[in-house]
Structures are given as structure tokens and as C-alpha cells.
Write a protein that holds these residues in place. Structure first.
Motif, PDB file in Angstrom:
ATOM      1  N   ASN A  96       0.830  -1.206   0.000  1.00  0.00           N
ATOM      2  CA  ASN A  96       0.000   0.000   0.000  1.00  0.00           C
ATOM      3  C   ASN A  96       0.859   1.249   0.000  1.00  0.00           C
ATOM      4  OD1 ASN A  96      -1.727  -2.167   1.729  1.00  0.00           O
ATOM      5  ND2 ASN A  96      -3.084  -0.842   0.558  1.00  0.00           N
ATOM      6  N   ALA A  97       1.960   1.206   0.770  1.00  0.00           N
ATOM      7  CA  ALA A  97       2.865   2.359   0.824  1.00  0.00           C
ATOM      8  C   ALA A  97       3.482   2.631  -0.539  1.00  0.00           C
ATOM      9  CB  ALA A  97       3.960   2.120   1.866  1.00  0.00           C
ATOM     10  N   GLN A  98       3.863   1.556  -1.232  1.00  0.00           N
ATOM     11  CA  GLN A  98       4.463   1.710  -2.559  1.00  0.00           C
ATOM     12  C   GLN A  98       3.449   2.252  -3.565  1.00  0.00           C
ATOM     13  OE1 GLN A  98       5.927  -2.275  -3.153  1.00  0.00           O
ATOM     14  NE2 GLN A  98       7.316  -2.096  -1.387  1.00  0.00           N
ATOM     15  N   ARG A  99       2.215   1.762  -3.479  1.00  0.00           N
ATOM     16  CA  ARG A  99       1.177   2.272  -4.385  1.00  0.00           C
ATOM     17  C   ARG A  99       0.834   3.719  -4.048  1.00  0.00           C
ATOM     18  NH1 ARG A  99      -4.323  -1.057  -4.767  1.00  0.00           N
ATOM     19  NH2 ARG A  99      -4.604  -0.123  -2.718  1.00  0.00           N
ATOM     20  N   PHE A 100       0.839   4.047  -2.764  1.00  0.00           N
ATOM     21  CA  PHE A 100       0.580   5.425  -2.331  1.00  0.00           C
ATOM     22  C   PHE A 100       1.617   6.361  -2.945  1.00  0.00           C
ATOM     23  CE2 PHE A 100       0.165   8.695   1.159  1.00  0.00           C
ATOM     24  CZ  PHE A 100      -1.199   8.924   1.007  1.00  0.00           C
ATOM     25  N   ALA A 101       2.877   5.900  -2.966  1.00  0.00           N
ATOM     26  CA  ALA A 101       3.938   6.713  -3.566  1.00  0.00           C
ATOM     27  C   ALA A 101       3.735   6.853  -5.078  1.00  0.00           C
ATOM     28  CB  ALA A 101       5.294   6.091  -3.263  1.00  0.00           C
ATOM     29  N   ARG A 102       3.349   5.758  -5.733  1.00  0.00           N
ATOM     30  CA  ARG A 102       3.097   5.822  -7.179  1.00  0.00           C
ATOM     31  C   ARG A 102       1.932   6.757  -7.485  1.00  0.00           C
ATOM     32  NH1 ARG A 102       3.619   0.181  -6.740  1.00  0.00           N
ATOM     33  NH2 ARG A 102       1.382  -0.122  -7.124  1.00  0.00           N
ATOM     34  N   SER A 103       0.877   6.644  -6.694  1.00  0.00           N
ATOM     35  CA  SER A 103      -0.271   7.527  -6.879  1.00  0.00           C
ATOM     36  C   SER A 103       0.135   8.979  -6.684  1.00  0.00           C
ATOM     37  CB  SER A 103      -1.390   7.161  -5.890  1.00  0.00           C
ATOM     38  OG  SER A 103      -1.881   5.858  -6.124  1.00  0.00           O
ATOM     39  N   GLY A 104       0.984   9.212  -5.673  1.00  0.00           N
ATOM     40  CA  GLY A 104       1.456  10.568  -5.411  1.00  0.00           C
ATOM     41  C   GLY A 104       2.216  11.139  -6.595  1.00  0.00           C
ATOM     42  N   ARG A 105       3.068  10.329  -7.184  1.00  0.00           N
ATOM     43  CA  ARG A 105       3.823  10.802  -8.344  1.00  0.00           C
ATOM     44  C   ARG A 105       2.888  11.168  -9.488  1.00  0.00           C
ATOM     45  NH1 ARG A 105       7.400   6.587  -6.647  1.00  0.00           N
ATOM     46  NH2 ARG A 105       6.558   5.104  -8.157  1.00  0.00           N
ATOM     47  N   ARG A 106       1.854  10.360  -9.701  1.00  0.00           N
ATOM     48  CA  ARG A 106       0.931  10.631 -10.809  1.00  0.00           C
ATOM     49  C   ARG A 106       0.105  11.892 -10.575  1.00  0.00           C
ATOM     50  NH1 ARG A 106      -1.216  12.305 -14.218  1.00  0.00           N
ATOM     51  NH2 ARG A 106      -2.366  11.412 -15.976  1.00  0.00           N
ATOM     52  N   LEU A 107      -0.206  12.177  -9.314  1.00  0.00           N
ATOM     53  CA  LEU A 107      -1.007  13.361  -8.978  1.00  0.00           C
ATOM     54  C   LEU A 107      -0.135  14.542  -8.571  1.00  0.00           C
ATOM     55  CD1 LEU A 107      -4.204  13.461  -9.000  1.00  0.00           C
ATOM     56  CD2 LEU A 107      -3.222  11.154  -9.044  1.00  0.00           C
ATOM     57  N   ALA A 108       1.162  14.464  -8.831  1.00  0.00           N
ATOM     58  CA  ALA A 108       2.119  15.535  -8.526  1.00  0.00           C
ATOM     59  C   ALA A 108       2.089  15.914  -7.047  1.00  0.00           C
ATOM     60  CB  ALA A 108       1.852  16.761  -9.402  1.00  0.00           C
ATOM     61  N   LEU A 109       1.989  14.879  -6.196  1.00  0.00           N
ATOM     62  CA  LEU A 109       2.042  15.055  -4.749  1.00  0.00           C
ATOM     63  C   LEU A 109       3.370  14.498  -4.229  1.00  0.00           C
ATOM     64  CD1 LEU A 109      -1.601  13.941  -3.952  1.00  0.00           C
ATOM     65  CD2 LEU A 109      -0.649  16.199  -3.400  1.00  0.00           C
ATOM     66  N   PRO A 110       3.839  14.973  -3.085  1.00  0.00           N
ATOM     67  CA  PRO A 110       5.108  14.477  -2.553  1.00  0.00           C
ATOM     68  C   PRO A 110       4.979  13.025  -2.097  1.00  0.00           C
ATOM     69  CG  PRO A 110       4.012  15.850  -0.936  1.00  0.00           C
ATOM     70  CD  PRO A 110       3.227  15.997  -2.209  1.00  0.00           C
ATOM     71  N   GLU A 111       6.067  12.292  -2.157  1.00  0.00           N
ATOM     72  CA  GLU A 111       6.062  10.912  -1.698  1.00  0.00           C
ATOM     73  C   GLU A 111       6.298  10.865  -0.191  1.00  0.00           C
ATOM     74  OE1 GLU A 111       8.430   8.095  -3.877  1.00  0.00           O
ATOM     75  OE2 GLU A 111       8.224   9.272  -5.733  1.00  0.00           O
ATOM     76  N   LEU A 112       5.492  10.072   0.491  1.00  0.00           N
ATOM     77  CA  LEU A 112       5.720   9.796   1.906  1.00  0.00           C
ATOM     78  C   LEU A 112       6.540   8.510   1.979  1.00  0.00           C
ATOM     79  CD1 LEU A 112       4.948  10.620   4.876  1.00  0.00           C
ATOM     80  CD2 LEU A 112       3.160   8.873   4.711  1.00  0.00           C
ATOM     81  N   PRO A 113       7.722   8.530   2.596  1.00  0.00           N
ATOM     82  CA  PRO A 113       8.547   7.326   2.661  1.00  0.00           C
ATOM     83  C   PRO A 113       7.784   6.145   3.266  1.00  0.00           C
ATOM     84  CG  PRO A 113       9.822   9.229   3.342  1.00  0.00           C
ATOM     85  CD  PRO A 113       8.396   9.697   3.206  1.00  0.00           C
ATOM     86  N   GLU A 114       8.083   4.959   2.763  1.00  0.00           N
ATOM     87  CA  GLU A 114       7.387   3.742   3.200  1.00  0.00           C
ATOM     88  C   GLU A 114       7.421   3.574   4.708  1.00  0.00           C
ATOM     89  OE1 GLU A 114       8.265  -0.994   2.697  1.00  0.00           O
ATOM     90  OE2 GLU A 114       8.316   0.237   0.862  1.00  0.00           O
ATOM     91  N   GLU A 115       8.590   3.836   5.318  1.00  0.00           N
ATOM     92  CA  GLU A 115       8.702   3.646   6.759  1.00  0.00           C
ATOM     93  C   GLU A 115       7.826   4.640   7.535  1.00  0.00           C
ATOM     94  OE1 GLU A 115      12.418   5.963   5.348  1.00  0.00           O
ATOM     95  OE2 GLU A 115      11.162   4.299   4.653  1.00  0.00           O
ATOM     96  N   ASP A 116       7.644   5.840   6.995  1.00  0.00           N
ATOM     97  CA  ASP A 116       6.784   6.826   7.654  1.00  0.00           C
ATOM     98  C   ASP A 116       5.308   6.467   7.482  1.00  0.00           C
ATOM     99  OD1 ASP A 116       8.873   8.504   8.587  1.00  0.00           O
ATOM    100  OD2 ASP A 116       9.072   9.362   6.583  1.00  0.00           O
ATOM    101  N   PHE A 117       4.964   5.909   6.329  1.00  0.00           N
ATOM    102  CA  PHE A 117       3.598   5.445   6.076  1.00  0.00           C
ATOM    103  C   PHE A 117       3.221   4.362   7.086  1.00  0.00           C
ATOM    104  CE2 PHE A 117       0.596   2.573   4.045  1.00  0.00           C
ATOM    105  CZ  PHE A 117      -0.297   3.414   3.386  1.00  0.00           C
ATOM    106  N   ILE A 118       4.079   3.348   7.226  1.00  0.00           N
ATOM    107  CA  ILE A 118       3.787   2.250   8.147  1.00  0.00           C
ATOM    108  C   ILE A 118       3.811   2.728   9.599  1.00  0.00           C
ATOM    109  CG2 ILE A 118       4.597   0.001   8.971  1.00  0.00           C
ATOM    110  CD1 ILE A 118       5.532  -0.561   6.100  1.00  0.00           C
ATOM    111  N   ALA A 119       4.722   3.635   9.911  1.00  0.00           N
ATOM    112  CA  ALA A 119       4.790   4.173  11.277  1.00  0.00           C
ATOM    113  C   ALA A 119       3.514   4.924  11.641  1.00  0.00           C
ATOM    114  CB  ALA A 119       5.997   5.097  11.421  1.00  0.00           C
ATOM    115  N   SER A 120       2.893   5.577  10.678  1.00  0.00           N
ATOM    116  CA  SER A 120       1.651   6.309  10.953  1.00  0.00           C
ATOM    117  C   SER A 120       0.526   5.343  11.314  1.00  0.00           C
ATOM    118  CB  SER A 120       1.266   7.176   9.756  1.00  0.00           C
ATOM    119  OG  SER A 120       0.817   6.404   8.654  1.00  0.00           O
ATOM    120  N   LEU A 121       0.495   4.173  10.666  1.00  0.00           N
ATOM    121  CA  LEU A 121      -0.516   3.163  10.992  1.00  0.00           C
ATOM    122  C   LEU A 121      -0.305   2.646  12.409  1.00  0.00           C
ATOM    123  CD1 LEU A 121      -0.379   1.029   7.702  1.00  0.00           C
ATOM    124  CD2 LEU A 121      -1.751   3.074   8.146  1.00  0.00           C
TER     125      LEU A 121
END
Length: 364
Positions: A96-121
Motif C-alpha cells: 500500500n505504501a508503494q502504491r501510495f507513492a506511485r499515486s502521489g507521483r501521478r497526482l504531482a504530490l510528494p512521496e511519503l517514505p514507506e517507513e513513515d507510512f507504516i509508522a503512521s498506521l
């Protein structure tokens, strides 16, 4: 290691135990939320900062916030499962973190690092773990919804210089409260979900908004869901409004529409491909036409069709309907392959069998 530290500002008026238990007894889906939420801010000057877990509540947003005008936003969806020993786990959050980053790139949004994504959960579930339904209560879970949007107050058409990231959580009951039942599908004639070069492979709200008119049309024709065809030839099956599709053939082989840039790469989809192959099925990612579906279902060449996604896990498809006809799969019953793969996936998620792939991540 996470580069962000999520500070906790504990809610002063959390739900009392009786209220919480009342919700958990009949959670539904997406109706009630836990006591807290995660927020973090990104700016072009500072990057990611101000990460915190705070009381769940309204966001303060300027009327000129870019997301309200240009729909620059993305989201994810996953679940937290309580196992028999009381521990709480989630399923393949790195995907999910990797897809979130891909989605961010497509929508010109900043990438949240995978470790920060999982840490937020982990930060949110740690404080709100009492909201995760007990083990043994069926297909119950805590649904987790990370999201990101352009919060900058600016009407210029460019990537936002300020972005907000958040996570909210909602107790979820079984998608099929009365047991798994095959759904009916309407073939959209007028609408497409996504086009080559568009945002179909990103998990963004605009894709779902674009599917609602077709979903309304499906409902008007007595169907539960809508299936979209490709935008160029209007021939090739892509996906439902929010789920990927699989076709089981009479010889035991399985086909799922190939990823082509306009189909969302589902985490459940990827997992099912692996599990089906381990069960001895030949799985092919390829184009499949709507005519092949119709004819295969009518002749028996296609014996089962099922959809998959985080919310419903695996959903059997019973009837395919279009303006001048319909066809029913598996006699309208849930097929053996569909039932088996669904149960295998659930058993892994709820810790009832060995997690041979290392797909589970412990949150608490």
C-alpha cells in the motif's frame, strides 16, 4: 526507521466503553470512527514535518484550498486484524505504501517514505487499539484510511506547495452480513473508468467520482456493481468500480485483466495470483474481451468469475447483464475456486494459518 516522530495529543473525551462496544457489536462500514487520527504536513520548503496523533475531528481548510478546485488528492485502504492472542496485524502495508507513492507521483504530490507510512498506521492503532474488534467475531476488522491532499490556499494551476497527510480508522463488519452472495454486474455502455495515460493506475478520488454515474445506472438496472471496458475499443474488460476481476476456466486455468496503466494494481489481486499458483492453477495476466466473458459463461468455458478488493476480500460474480441480455455464472452459486481462495486469504489475514510469505506486519 521512520524519519517522522508522531507525537501524541491524547483526546480528553474519548468514547466510553459502552459506546465503543455498541459500535463494535454492529460496526457497518465507514460510519463510525475511532477517537484519534494522524496528521502530518509537507511544504516545499520544509518537507515532511509536524507529524502527530490527535483527536478525531473536523479539518480546518480554506475555501481556496487547491484540493477543492483541482482534486489533487490520493488515498489508500487496508485493515487491521486482531489475532487470537490479542495482537493486531495488517496485511502487506508495504505494498500500500508503494502504491501510495506511485499515486502521489501521478497526482504531482510528494512521496511519503514507506517507513513513515507504516509508522503512521502503528501510531494510530497503538492509541486506538481498543477499537479493533475481538478475534473470533467473524470478518470484523479496523479499516485504515491513509490519505493525502493539496491543502495550500492557492488557485493557481500547479502542484501545491503545501500538502496534508492523514490517517483515520473505522471499525468494519463483514462486507456480506448475511453470508457471501454472488453479485450482479452491469456492463457500462456509455462510461469508462479510465483511459491510457490517465489516472486509472492511481488510487485517487477522481476515479471513484467518475464511476458513480455508471454505478447509478447499474442500480437502475437491478445490478450491484458496474464493470468498465477499455476506453479505446470498448471491448476489453478492465475492472469494477473498485475491484479487480478474475476468470476461472473449465480447465482450471485463471485469467485476470493485465495491468495496462488504466487498471488499479490491487494488493489483494497480487496476493490472489500468488495463492492461486501455489494451489496449482495456471494464472495468466492478459486481455479478456466482454464477448469472451459472455460466450464463456454461456458455454461453460468460464465456470467462475470473482472480484477482489480490500473491503470485500473476494466477491463471487453471479450475473452479467447488458441492455439486451444477461448470463449467469456457476448457476448463480459461489464456485469452489472462489470459495477456496477467499478462505485461504482470510485465514492468513486473521492468523489462522502460517504466514509463509511474510505478508503480515504487526501493529500492536
Amino acid at each position: 526507521m521512520s524519519s517522522l516522530t508522531y507525537t501524541l495529543e491524547r483526546r480528553t473525551d474519548p468514547a466510553d466503553e459502552a459506546t465503543r462496544e455498541g459500535v463494535l457489536a454492529n460496526p457497518g462500514f465507514g460510519k463510525t470512527f475511532t477517537d484519534h487520527m494522524v496528521l502530518a504536513t509537507w511544504t516545499s520548503g520544509e518537507g515532511w514535518h509536524d507529524a502527530k496523533v490527535i483527536a478525531f475531528g473536523p479539518l480546518q481548510l480554506m475555501p481556496s484550498a487547491a484540493v477543492l478546485h483541482y482534486a489533487q488528492e490520493i488515498f489508500e485502504g487496508m485493515k487491521a486484524y486482531r489475532h487470537e492472542d490479542g495482537s493486531i496485524w495488517t496485511f502487506r502495508p508495504e505494498k500500500n505504501a508503494q502504491r501510495f507513492a506511485r499515486s502521489g507521483r501521478r497526482l504531482a504530490l510528494p512521496e511519503l517514505p514507506e517507513e513513515d507510512f507504516i509508522a503512521s498506521l502503528k501510531a494510530l492503532v497503538e492509541v486506538d487499539q481498543a477499537w479493533v474488534p475481538a478475534a473470533g467475531t467473524g470478518e470484523t476488522s479496523l479499516y485504515l484510511r491513509p490519505y493525502m491532499f493539496a491543502s495550500e490556499a492557492f488557485l493557481g494551476v500547479r502542484p501545491a506547495a503545501e500538502v496534508t497527510y492523514g490517517v483515520i480508522a473505522s471499525p468494519a463488519g463483514a462486507y456480506f452480513s448475511g453470508g457471501v452472495k454472488p453479485v450482479s454486474i452491469w456492463v457500462s455502455q456509455e462510461y469508462v473508468r479510465a483511459a491510457p495515460g490517465g489516472t486509472g493506475a492511481a488510487k485517487c478520488g477522481g476515479n471513484y467520482a467518475a464511476s458513480l454515474a455508471a454505478q447509478t445506472e447499474a442500480t437502475e438496472h437491478g445490478c450491484d456493481q458496474v464493470v468498465f471496458l477499455d476506453a479505446i475499443e470498448h471491448t476489453w474488460v478492465e475492472e469494477l468500480g473498485g475491484m479487480n476481476l478474475f476468470f476461472v476456466k473449465a480447465d482450471g486455468t485463471v485469467v485476470t485483466p493485465e495491468l495496462n496503466g488504466s487498471i488499479l494494481e490491487g494488493v489483494t489481486r497480487d496476493s490472489i495470483i500468488t495463492l492461486l499458483r501455489e494451489a496449482g492453477h495456471e494464472v495468466t495476466e492478459a486481455k479478456i474481451s466482454i464477448d469472451e466473458w459472455r460466450e464463456g459463461a454461456a458455454s461453460g468455458g468460464i465456470t467462475e468469475v470473482f472480484a477482489c478488493g480490500t473491503a470485500a476480500v473476494v466477491t463471487p460474480v453471479g450475473t452479467l447483464r447488458w441492455p439486451d441480455g444477461e448470463v449467469t455464472m456457476s448457476g448463480g452459486e459461489t464456485g469452489e475456486v472462489t470459495s477456496s481462495i477467499r478462505q485461504t486469504l482470510l485465514d492468513i489475514q486473521y492468523g489462522k494459518v502460517e504466514d509463509a510469505h511474510g505478508w503480515l506486519t504487526r501493529l500492536v
